[in-house]
Design a protein around this motif. Structure first.
Motif, mmCIF file in Angstrom:
data_model
loop_
_atom_site.group_PDB
_atom_site.id
_atom_site.type_symbol
_atom_site.label_atom_id
_atom_site.label_comp_id
_atom_site.label_asym_id
_atom_site.label_seq_id
_atom_site.Cartn_x
_atom_site.Cartn_y
_atom_site.Cartn_z
ATOM 1 N N ASP A 197 0.826 -1.209 0.000
ATOM 2 C CA ASP A 197 0.000 0.000 0.000
ATOM 3 C C ASP A 197 0.858 1.256 0.000
ATOM 4 N N ARG B 176 -4.273 -4.073 1.273
ATOM 5 C CA ARG B 176 -5.742 -3.982 1.193
ATOM 6 C C ARG B 176 -6.203 -2.761 0.399
ATOM 7 N N ILE B 177 -5.534 -1.624 0.577
ATOM 8 C CA ILE B 177 -5.909 -0.422 -0.179
ATOM 9 C C ILE B 177 -5.595 -0.615 -1.651
ATOM 10 N N PRO C 92 -18.240 -5.116 -9.632
ATOM 11 C CA PRO C 92 -18.886 -4.320 -8.586
ATOM 12 C C PRO C 92 -20.403 -4.438 -8.671
ATOM 13 N N ASP D 143 -14.179 -10.131 -2.548
ATOM 14 C CA ASP D 143 -13.911 -9.336 -3.749
ATOM 15 C C ASP D 143 -13.430 -10.142 -4.950
ATOM 16 N N TYR D 144 -13.161 -11.455 -4.743
ATOM 17 C CA TYR D 144 -12.570 -12.246 -5.819
ATOM 18 C C TYR D 144 -13.258 -13.592 -6.007
ATOM 19 N N PRO E 39 -11.144 -10.542 -10.105
ATOM 20 C CA PRO E 39 -11.989 -9.603 -9.360
ATOM 21 C C PRO E 39 -13.457 -9.736 -9.746
ATOM 22 N N ARG F 253 -8.163 -2.932 -3.213
ATOM 23 C CA ARG F 253 -9.467 -2.267 -3.338
ATOM 24 C C ARG F 253 -9.443 -1.226 -4.457
ATOM 25 N N ARG F 254 -8.314 -0.546 -4.590
ATOM 26 C CA ARG F 254 -8.215 0.529 -5.583
ATOM 27 C C ARG F 254 -8.023 0.004 -6.997
ATOM 28 N N ARG G 33 -7.966 -3.463 -8.033
ATOM 29 C CA ARG G 33 -8.617 -4.739 -8.369
ATOM 30 C C ARG G 33 -7.770 -5.555 -9.357
#
Length: 337
Positions: free
Chosen positions: A212, A240-241, A336, A276-277, A333, A244-245, A247
Motif C-alpha cells: 500500500d 488492502r488499499i 462491482p 472481492d474475488y 476480481p 481495493r483501488r 482490483r
C-alpha cells in the motif's frame, strides 16, 4: 524507490557446455538433476553460466550445479505453475505487473516473454537480488524495475533466513535460531555471496514495507504475483488499499505449512479475498504418492496441474498426507454490485 543496478561481471559469464549431451542422456535415462556432477565436470565451478530458458537465457553461478541441471534439462517447466499465469498476463492490456518474491529472476523472464507491460520485481535477499538484476541486464529486458526489500503488513525490520528459497522467520523460529547465526560471514566477492546463499543457514536483517505504501504512486496495477514462503497473509494485509483501488488479477503461491508458522492459515487467506474475488485453486503434485514406475514415467511428461473443484477440496488437500507443498490461488476480481 528504484534500487541501484548491480554491475554485470561480463568477463565471468560463459555459455554452458555439454547441453546437447546432457539433454540426450536424460531422454535415454531420465535422472534429472542427478546429472549435476557431470555439469560441474564439464563447466567447472567458477563464474556465471548462461542457460537457454524459454525465450531468454538465465544466468546462474557455475557452482549451483543442481539448479543449473534442472533449468538445462527442463527449461520453463521448472516453473510449471507458469502455465497458469500466462493466460492471466494476456488478459491485461494496461497497468503494472508486480513480481513479489522474484528470486533470481525466472518469473521476471517468463513474465517479460509473455507481456510487454511494465514489471516491478521485489526480492529481499542480497545476492539473489543481485542475480535478478544481472539476469535483467544480460537479457536486456525493457521496463523492469527492481526493489531490494521485503513486504508485509507494516513497515518494520525482520530476520530473514537466507537460501535459494529463503524466507522471513516467524517469531518462534527466529528466536530458536538466534543463537546460531545472526549475520552472514564476511563475503569478499560475489562468488562468496553465492556460496553463502546456496548453503543457507545464515540470518540477516532486512527492511519491510507494505505494498500500500510502496506502490501508492502507481496509477494502475494489472496483476499481483506473490511467492513469499509463508508471508502471503501478512503481505495481503498490507495491500488492502491497493487491492481495493486497482482490483488486480491475483496469482498467489500459498504455503499451508509455512503460513501456520506465522500464526495464519489458508482459510484466513480465503476469508480475506473471497468478498472481492472469484478464485481458482491449483496444485502440482507429480509423483508424490505414485509408484516408482509412475514417477519414472512422469519424468518424461510436462508437469500437469490439478484444479480443485472448490475451496473445500483445496482445503482438504492441504490436510492430506503428504499434501501439496504449495497451492496456487488465482483471483479474478468480482464485478462491482
Amino acid at each position: 524507490m528504484t534500487d541501484s543496478v548491480a554491475t554485470l561481471p561480463c568477463k565471468e559469464v560463459r555459455n554452458i557446455r555439454g547441453a546437447k549431451l546432457l539433454r540426450g542422456m536424460n531422454r535415454i535415462l531420465p535422472l534429472g538433476r542427478k546429472y549435476h556432477p557431470l555439469v560441474g565436470a564439464l563447466n567447472g565451478r567458477r563464474g556465471l553460466l548462461a542457460i537457454s530458458f524459454d525465450k531468454y537465457r538465465v544466468l546462474q553461478p557455475a557452482a549451483w550445479t543442481k539448479t543449473i541441471t534442472n533449468e538445462l534439462l527442463f527449461g520453463a517447466d521448472v516453473v510449471p505453475e507458469f502455465q497458469l499465469l500466462k493466460p492471466l498476463c494476456r488478459q491485461s492490456s494496461e497497468g503494472v505487473l508486480i513480481d513479489l518474491g522474484a528470486n533470481a529472476g525466472l518469473y521476471t523472464l517468463l513474465l517479460r516473454s509473455t507481456s510487454t507491460l511494465p514489471i516491478i520485481a521485489y526480492e529481499p535477499q542480497p545476492f539473489l537480488f543481485k542475480l535478478l538484476q544481472w539476469n535483467i541486464l544480460f537479457n536486456q529486458l525493457p521496463d523492469v524495475e527492481t526493489r531490494n526489500i521485503a513486504c508485509g503488513s507494516r513497515r518494520s525490520e525482520v530476520s530473514f533466513w537466507l537460501g535459494l528459497n529463503g524466507s522471513i522467520l516467524s517469531g518462534s523460529v527466529a528466536e530458536a535460531r538466534k543463537a546460531k547465526r545472526l549475520s552472514i560471514p564476511a563475503a569478499s566477492n560475489w562468488e562468496d555471496e553465492a556460496r553463502l546463499t546456496h548453503q543457507g543457514g545464515n540470518v540477516v536483517k532486512v527492511p519491510v514495507t507494505t505494498l500500500d505504501e510502496d506502490l501508492a504512486d502507481i496509477p494502475s496495477i494489472a496483476m499481483l504475483k506473490i511467492d513469499c514462503e509463508g508471508s502471503e497473509y501478512e503481505i495481503l494485509q498490507g495491500a488492502r488499499i491497493l487491492i481495493r483501488r486497482h482490483r488486480p488479477l491475483l496469482f498467489i503461491e500459498v504455503h499451508p505449512e509455512q503460513l501456520e508458522q506465522f500464526g495464519h492459515s489458508t482459510q484466513e487467506v480465503l476469508d480475506l479475498l473471497s468478498p472481492d474475488y472469484e478464485m481458482e485453486f491449483w496444485y502440482f503434485q507429480i509423483g508424490r504418492t505414485a509408484s516408482k514406475f509412475a514417477q519414472t514415467l512422469a519424468k518424461f511428461r510436462r508437469p500437469k496441474g490439478h484444479r480443485c473443484a472448490n475451496s473445500a477440496e483445496m482445503l482438504a488437500a492441504t490436510k492430506s498426507v503428504p499434501g501439496p507443498g504449495q497451492i496456487y490461488l488465482i483471483g479474478h476480481p468480482k464485478r462491482p454490485l
